[in-house]
Motif scaffolding. Sequence first.
Motif, PDB file in Angstrom:
ATOM      1  N   HIS A  54       0.830  -1.208   0.000  1.00 39.17           N
ATOM      2  CA  HIS A  54       0.000   0.000   0.000  1.00 39.17           C
ATOM      3  C   HIS A  54       0.859   1.250   0.000  1.00 39.17           C
ATOM      4  O   HIS A  54       0.533   2.252  -0.664  1.00 39.17           O
ATOM      5  CB  HIS A  54      -0.920  -0.004   1.216  1.00 39.17           C
ATOM      6  CG  HIS A  54      -1.751   1.235   1.358  1.00 39.17           C
ATOM      7  ND1 HIS A  54      -1.297   2.363   2.023  1.00 39.17           N
ATOM      8  CD2 HIS A  54      -2.995   1.545   0.901  1.00 39.17           C
ATOM      9  CE1 HIS A  54      -2.228   3.295   1.983  1.00 39.17           C
ATOM     10  NE2 HIS A  54      -3.263   2.825   1.310  1.00 39.17           N
ATOM     11  N   ASP A  55       1.977   1.237   0.752  1.00 37.85           N
ATOM     12  CA  ASP A  55       2.835   2.410   0.863  1.00 37.85           C
ATOM     13  C   ASP A  55       3.907   2.476  -0.217  1.00 37.85           C
ATOM     14  O   ASP A  55       4.743   3.392  -0.216  1.00 37.85           O
ATOM     15  CB  ASP A  55       3.503   2.444   2.241  1.00 37.85           C
ATOM     16  CG  ASP A  55       2.510   2.789   3.345  1.00 37.85           C
ATOM     17  OD1 ASP A  55       1.402   3.241   3.011  1.00 37.85           O
ATOM     18  OD2 ASP A  55       2.842   2.605   4.531  1.00 37.85           O
ATOM     19  N   GLY A  56       3.926   1.515  -1.134  1.00 36.94           N
ATOM     20  CA  GLY A  56       4.844   1.581  -2.264  1.00 36.94           C
ATOM     21  C   GLY A  56       6.199   0.949  -2.061  1.00 36.94           C
ATOM     22  O   GLY A  56       7.055   1.018  -2.943  1.00 36.94           O
ATOM     23  N   TYR A  57       6.412   0.302  -0.899  1.00 33.65           N
ATOM     24  CA  TYR A  57       7.700  -0.346  -0.657  1.00 33.65           C
ATOM     25  C   TYR A  57       7.767  -1.732  -1.297  1.00 33.65           C
ATOM     26  O   TYR A  57       8.858  -2.254  -1.522  1.00 33.65           O
ATOM     27  CB  TYR A  57       7.962  -0.452   0.850  1.00 33.65           C
ATOM     28  CG  TYR A  57       8.137   0.903   1.490  1.00 33.65           C
ATOM     29  CD1 TYR A  57       9.314   1.621   1.330  1.00 33.65           C
ATOM     30  CD2 TYR A  57       7.119   1.487   2.245  1.00 33.65           C
ATOM     31  CE1 TYR A  57       9.480   2.873   1.902  1.00 33.65           C
ATOM     32  CE2 TYR A  57       7.264   2.737   2.813  1.00 33.65           C
ATOM     33  CZ  TYR A  57       8.450   3.422   2.642  1.00 33.65           C
ATOM     34  OH  TYR A  57       8.611   4.662   3.190  1.00 33.65           O
ATOM     35  N   LEU A  58       6.619  -2.316  -1.582  1.00 34.57           N
ATOM     36  CA  LEU A  58       6.528  -3.576  -2.307  1.00 34.57           C
ATOM     37  C   LEU A  58       5.507  -3.419  -3.430  1.00 34.57           C
ATOM     38  O   LEU A  58       4.672  -2.515  -3.410  1.00 34.57           O
ATOM     39  CB  LEU A  58       6.097  -4.728  -1.388  1.00 34.57           C
ATOM     40  CG  LEU A  58       7.048  -5.142  -0.268  1.00 34.57           C
ATOM     41  CD1 LEU A  58       6.429  -6.272   0.550  1.00 34.57           C
ATOM     42  CD2 LEU A  58       8.405  -5.566  -0.813  1.00 34.57           C
ATOM     43  N   ARG A  59       5.569  -4.334  -4.399  1.00 34.08           N
ATOM     44  CA  ARG A  59       4.595  -4.352  -5.483  1.00 34.08           C
ATOM     45  C   ARG A  59       4.117  -5.787  -5.688  1.00 34.08           C
ATOM     46  O   ARG A  59       4.943  -6.701  -5.766  1.00 34.08           O
ATOM     47  CB  ARG A  59       5.226  -3.811  -6.764  1.00 34.08           C
ATOM     48  CG  ARG A  59       4.281  -3.766  -7.963  1.00 34.08           C
ATOM     49  CD  ARG A  59       4.854  -2.870  -9.052  1.00 34.08           C
ATOM     50  NE  ARG A  59       6.157  -3.321  -9.487  1.00 34.08           N
ATOM     51  CZ  ARG A  59       6.363  -4.210 -10.481  1.00 34.08           C
ATOM     52  NH1 ARG A  59       5.320  -4.756 -11.098  1.00 34.08           N
ATOM     53  NH2 ARG A  59       7.576  -4.554 -10.838  1.00 34.08           N
ATOM     54  N   GLN A  60       2.807  -5.956  -5.729  1.00 32.95           N
ATOM     55  CA  GLN A  60       2.240  -7.292  -5.919  1.00 32.95           C
ATOM     56  C   GLN A  60       2.091  -7.571  -7.411  1.00 32.95           C
ATOM     57  O   GLN A  60       1.545  -6.768  -8.170  1.00 32.95           O
ATOM     58  CB  GLN A  60       0.874  -7.406  -5.230  1.00 32.95           C
ATOM     59  CG  GLN A  60       0.314  -8.817  -5.247  1.00 32.95           C
ATOM     60  CD  GLN A  60      -0.981  -8.938  -4.449  1.00 32.95           C
ATOM     61  OE1 GLN A  60      -1.559  -7.927  -4.057  1.00 32.95           O
ATOM     62  NE2 GLN A  60      -1.405 -10.160  -4.197  1.00 32.95           N
ATOM     63  N   LEU A  61       2.594  -8.729  -7.840  1.00 31.26           N
ATOM     64  CA  LEU A  61       2.524  -9.130  -9.240  1.00 31.26           C
ATOM     65  C   LEU A  61       1.195  -9.821  -9.529  1.00 31.26           C
ATOM     66  O   LEU A  61       0.441 -10.183  -8.608  1.00 31.26           O
ATOM     67  CB  LEU A  61       3.682 -10.064  -9.568  1.00 31.26           C
ATOM     68  CG  LEU A  61       5.092  -9.502  -9.296  1.00 31.26           C
ATOM     69  CD1 LEU A  61       6.140 -10.575  -9.554  1.00 31.26           C
ATOM     70  CD2 LEU A  61       5.356  -8.259 -10.136  1.00 31.26           C
ATOM     71  N   GLU A  62       0.912 -10.030 -10.816  1.00 29.63           N
ATOM     72  CA  GLU A  62      -0.344 -10.668 -11.207  1.00 29.63           C
ATOM     73  C   GLU A  62      -0.446 -12.103 -10.697  1.00 29.63           C
ATOM     74  O   GLU A  62      -1.546 -12.613 -10.489  1.00 29.63           O
ATOM     75  CB  GLU A  62      -0.486 -10.638 -12.732  1.00 29.63           C
ATOM     76  CG  GLU A  62      -0.706  -9.228 -13.283  1.00 29.63           C
ATOM     77  CD  GLU A  62      -0.895  -9.229 -14.788  1.00 29.63           C
ATOM     78  OE1 GLU A  62      -0.858 -10.333 -15.393  1.00 29.63           O
ATOM     79  OE2 GLU A  62      -1.089  -8.140 -15.366  1.00 29.63           O
ATOM     80  N   ASP A  63       0.712 -12.755 -10.520  1.00 29.21           N
ATOM     81  CA  ASP A  63       0.693 -14.135 -10.027  1.00 29.21           C
ATOM     82  C   ASP A  63       0.712 -14.194  -8.501  1.00 29.21           C
ATOM     83  O   ASP A  63       0.969 -15.247  -7.910  1.00 29.21           O
ATOM     84  CB  ASP A  63       1.865 -14.923 -10.603  1.00 29.21           C
ATOM     85  CG  ASP A  63       3.215 -14.362 -10.176  1.00 29.21           C
ATOM     86  OD1 ASP A  63       3.246 -13.362  -9.409  1.00 29.21           O
ATOM     87  OD2 ASP A  63       4.253 -14.910 -10.590  1.00 29.21           O
ATOM     88  N   ASP A  64       0.466 -13.020  -7.855  1.00 27.50           N
ATOM     89  CA  ASP A  64       0.431 -12.883  -6.390  1.00 27.50           C
ATOM     90  C   ASP A  64       1.799 -12.951  -5.729  1.00 27.50           C
ATOM     91  O   ASP A  64       1.890 -13.024  -4.496  1.00 27.50           O
ATOM     92  CB  ASP A  64      -0.499 -13.930  -5.751  1.00 27.50           C
ATOM     93  CG  ASP A  64      -1.964 -13.630  -6.043  1.00 27.50           C
ATOM     94  OD1 ASP A  64      -2.282 -12.441  -6.267  1.00 27.50           O
ATOM     95  OD2 ASP A  64      -2.769 -14.571  -6.069  1.00 27.50           O
ATOM     96  N   GLY A  65       2.862 -12.931  -6.542  1.00 29.34           N
ATOM     97  CA  GLY A  65       4.192 -12.788  -5.965  1.00 29.34           C
ATOM     98  C   GLY A  65       4.452 -11.325  -5.615  1.00 29.34           C
ATOM     99  O   GLY A  65       3.706 -10.419  -6.009  1.00 29.34           O
ATOM    100  N   TYR A  66       5.514 -11.083  -4.847  1.00 26.10           N
ATOM    101  CA  TYR A  66       5.857  -9.722  -4.423  1.00 26.10           C
ATOM    102  C   TYR A  66       7.290  -9.393  -4.814  1.00 26.10           C
ATOM    103  O   TYR A  66       8.187 -10.240  -4.692  1.00 26.10           O
ATOM    104  CB  TYR A  66       5.689  -9.568  -2.908  1.00 26.10           C
ATOM    105  CG  TYR A  66       4.249  -9.547  -2.462  1.00 26.10           C
ATOM    106  CD1 TYR A  66       3.560  -8.341  -2.306  1.00 26.10           C
ATOM    107  CD2 TYR A  66       3.556 -10.737  -2.223  1.00 26.10           C
ATOM    108  CE1 TYR A  66       2.223  -8.326  -1.906  1.00 26.10           C
ATOM    109  CE2 TYR A  66       2.229 -10.725  -1.823  1.00 26.10           C
ATOM    110  CZ  TYR A  66       1.568  -9.520  -1.675  1.00 26.10           C
ATOM    111  OH  TYR A  66       0.255  -9.502  -1.281  1.00 26.10           O
TER     112      TYR A  66
END
Length: 251
Positions: A54-66
């Motif tokens: 949510h805060d932009g430190y991680l990004r969730q991929l379409e396959d639910d990986g991070y």
Amino acid sequence: MATEEPTLIASVQRAFRLLEAVGAHEGGAPARQLAREAGLALTTTYHLLRTLAHDGYLRQLEDDGYVLGNRLDTLQSSGREQTQLSYVRPALASLRDDLSAAAYLTFYEDGEIQVAEIVDSPRAPRVDIWVGFEDAGHATALGKCLLRELGDEARNDYLSRHPLADLTPRTITGRSELVRRLDTSPRSPVVTDMEEYALGTYCVAVPVFRGQTPGSLGVSLRVDRLSQINQVRDRLIPAAKRVTRGLSLTI
């Protein structure tokens, strides 16, 4: 006497362990794998992942990986800038102490004049920055020094976006006159402003470089110290060489 143990915040430690686990997987990793590698409960991992994404430190991929997010790039860039400044800050402090004058370091970045550092003291106070340097390139030695180093296209772009406001009766407010003075100034690296930004103050600046990025190093003094201008020039030029050399160590 027993030393007191520092107070540690476990939730922060868990978040950093999770970031480290994500950073170990260039192509991303799912929550279950990250929980296992970080030694966290799955429920805790999900809560942390949602918050960090949510805060932009991680990004969730379409396959639910991070994967790591763009916010970390900003932190890393800021960290590099802090490292660069740590190399050159002693040179600015030495200049301040030698001349009893506040020292300034600016760069031309993203089309604007950005103040990177000001080193002053009670005995060497900074000039009252009542108009931001980004809007006063025509009126400050630091800004004029940068404008002189720019190519025609970059200089014209800056001048088209920043009106030449009359900050004092001495400010150059005509664009053609400013450009003429910049182009016909002596080839000495030294640029001055004589009460053009603030009455009672004159400034002297010389160019510095961070790789291909132009910058300027300058000092501000009261006009009653104008007789010291040759001493100021003699100190500024070698100081600028030290700053450019220090900046090159971290590129």
